[in-house]
Design a protein around this motif. Structure first.
Motif, PDB file in Angstrom:
ATOM      1  N   VAL A  80      -6.842  56.823 -72.251  1.00 18.36           N
ATOM      2  CA  VAL A  80      -6.927  57.948 -71.317  1.00 18.36           C
ATOM      3  C   VAL A  80      -7.403  57.472 -69.947  1.00 18.36           C
ATOM      4  O   VAL A  80      -6.846  57.857 -68.907  1.00 18.36           O
ATOM      5  N   VAL A  81      -8.422  56.635 -69.923  1.00 20.78           N
ATOM      6  CA  VAL A  81      -8.938  56.099 -68.666  1.00 20.78           C
ATOM      7  C   VAL A  81      -7.841  55.349 -67.914  1.00 20.78           C
ATOM      8  O   VAL A  81      -7.664  55.512 -66.697  1.00 20.78           O
ATOM      9  N   SER A  82      -7.092  54.539 -68.631  1.00 14.93           N
ATOM     10  CA  SER A  82      -6.022  53.751 -68.008  1.00 14.93           C
ATOM     11  C   SER A  82      -4.965  54.653 -67.393  1.00 14.93           C
ATOM     12  O   SER A  82      -4.525  54.430 -66.249  1.00 14.93           O
ATOM     13  N   LEU A  83      -4.555  55.667 -68.134  1.00 18.67           N
ATOM     14  CA  LEU A  83      -3.516  56.563 -67.648  1.00 18.67           C
ATOM     15  C   LEU A  83      -3.987  57.332 -66.414  1.00 18.67           C
ATOM     16  O   LEU A  83      -3.246  57.453 -65.430  1.00 18.67           O
ATOM     17  N   LEU A  84      -5.212  57.833 -66.436  1.00 18.69           N
ATOM     18  CA  LEU A  84      -5.746  58.565 -65.281  1.00 18.69           C
ATOM     19  C   LEU A  84      -5.856  57.653 -64.065  1.00 18.69           C
ATOM     20  O   LEU A  84      -5.501  58.040 -62.947  1.00 18.69           O
ATOM     21  N   ALA A  85      -6.352  56.438 -64.285  1.00 20.96           N
ATOM     22  CA  ALA A  85      -6.534  55.514 -63.169  1.00 20.96           C
ATOM     23  C   ALA A  85      -5.211  55.206 -62.474  1.00 20.96           C
ATOM     24  O   ALA A  85      -5.127  55.170 -61.238  1.00 20.96           O
ATOM     25  N   GLU A  88      -3.203  59.185 -61.570  1.00 22.77           N
ATOM     26  CA  GLU A  88      -3.898  60.145 -60.708  1.00 22.77           C
ATOM     27  C   GLU A  88      -4.549  59.501 -59.492  1.00 22.77           C
ATOM     28  O   GLU A  88      -4.719  60.147 -58.457  1.00 22.77           O
ATOM     29  N   PHE A  89      -4.914  58.219 -59.623  1.00 24.39           N
ATOM     30  CA  PHE A  89      -5.651  57.575 -58.533  1.00 24.39           C
ATOM     31  C   PHE A  89      -4.952  56.344 -57.972  1.00 24.39           C
ATOM     32  O   PHE A  89      -5.453  55.701 -57.052  1.00 24.39           O
ATOM     33  N   ALA A  90      -3.785  56.015 -58.522  1.00 25.89           N
ATOM     34  CA  ALA A  90      -2.967  54.902 -58.027  1.00 25.89           C
ATOM     35  C   ALA A  90      -3.753  53.599 -57.930  1.00 25.89           C
ATOM     36  O   ALA A  90      -3.592  52.824 -56.985  1.00 25.89           O
TER      37      ALA A  90
END
Length: 222
Positions: A80-85, A88-90
């Protein structure tokens, strides 16, 4: 370089310590308050936050960081952290810890992971590298480019002995990056001679690994 690390356990702290020694700016994100201990590593920016929460990552200004390292002990959280980073945050580079090798197949670019690091896999590779002469050992996978860091240890009687590097006819998607010889690390030049016992490190796509074996005169071991 600005590096954010999700998870301030033993692994996260050790990574942070090494990066700080190399003079990088490090932010540690930890969801358990009892694990937030700024006195242990005062050079890092400590943030009490669940790195799986989008709003908390926004508050931590994750978009200003160059690298995200998902280093928790929970594979689901690291995904989840990897996907968001990434989405969502490029964040330009995302590195994720794989705790259970059975989950390794999940850690790819579709989940925002550029490099997946599996400790059991790395230990197994190091064991193979130590005992395998004359075959290709995969050390690390670079998911974004679908390429691997691979090692081939040449036998003492290799037919390449004495030949220059330029004589190795490498396949298209492979590159020789380093020669390890005794205690030396050699950046290969076209006229450098190959010696028996050399450890050759290549970056190569999975599809050309058999061609790479053929190019350096080794065969797949059973």
């Amino acid at each position: 370089m600005r590096v954010a690390i999700a998870g301030a356990g033993a692994v996260g702290r050790s990574i942070a310590r090494e990066l700080i020694r190399s003079e990088h700016h490090v932010m540690l994100l930890e969801r358990k308050l009892e694990h937030v201990e700024p006195d242990v590593l005062p050079e890092a920016l400590w943030v009490h936050a669940d790195a799986c929460e989008l709003a908390l990552l926004e508050a931590a200004k994750l978009e200003s960081y160059d690298v995200m390292i998902a280093a928790t002990g929970d594979d689901k959280a690291n995904i989840v952290v990897s996907l968001l980073a990434k989405t969502e945050f490029a964040v330009r580079r995302v590195v994720a810890r794989v705790n259970d090798p059975r989950n390794e197949w999940l850690f790819d670019e579709s989940w925002g992971v550029d490099v997946a690091v599996s400790t059991p896999r790395m230990l197994a590779s190091l064991v193979e590298e130590a005992v395998s002469v004359g075959d290709l050992v995969r050390l690390m996978t670079f998911r974004q480019g679908q390429a691997n860091l691979v090692e081939i240890t040449l036998s003492d009687d290799t037919p390449l002995a004495g030949k220059p590097v330029r004589k190795i006819q490498l396949p298209r998607d492979a590159a020789l990056v380093t020669i390890l010889r005794g205690g030396r690390v050699i950046v290969p030049q076209p006229d450098d001679p190959i010696e028996g016992g050399d450890e050759l490190l290549f970056v190569a796509s999975h599809e050309v690994e058999d061609e790479l074996r053929e190019a350096v005169g080794v065969r797949r071991l059973s």
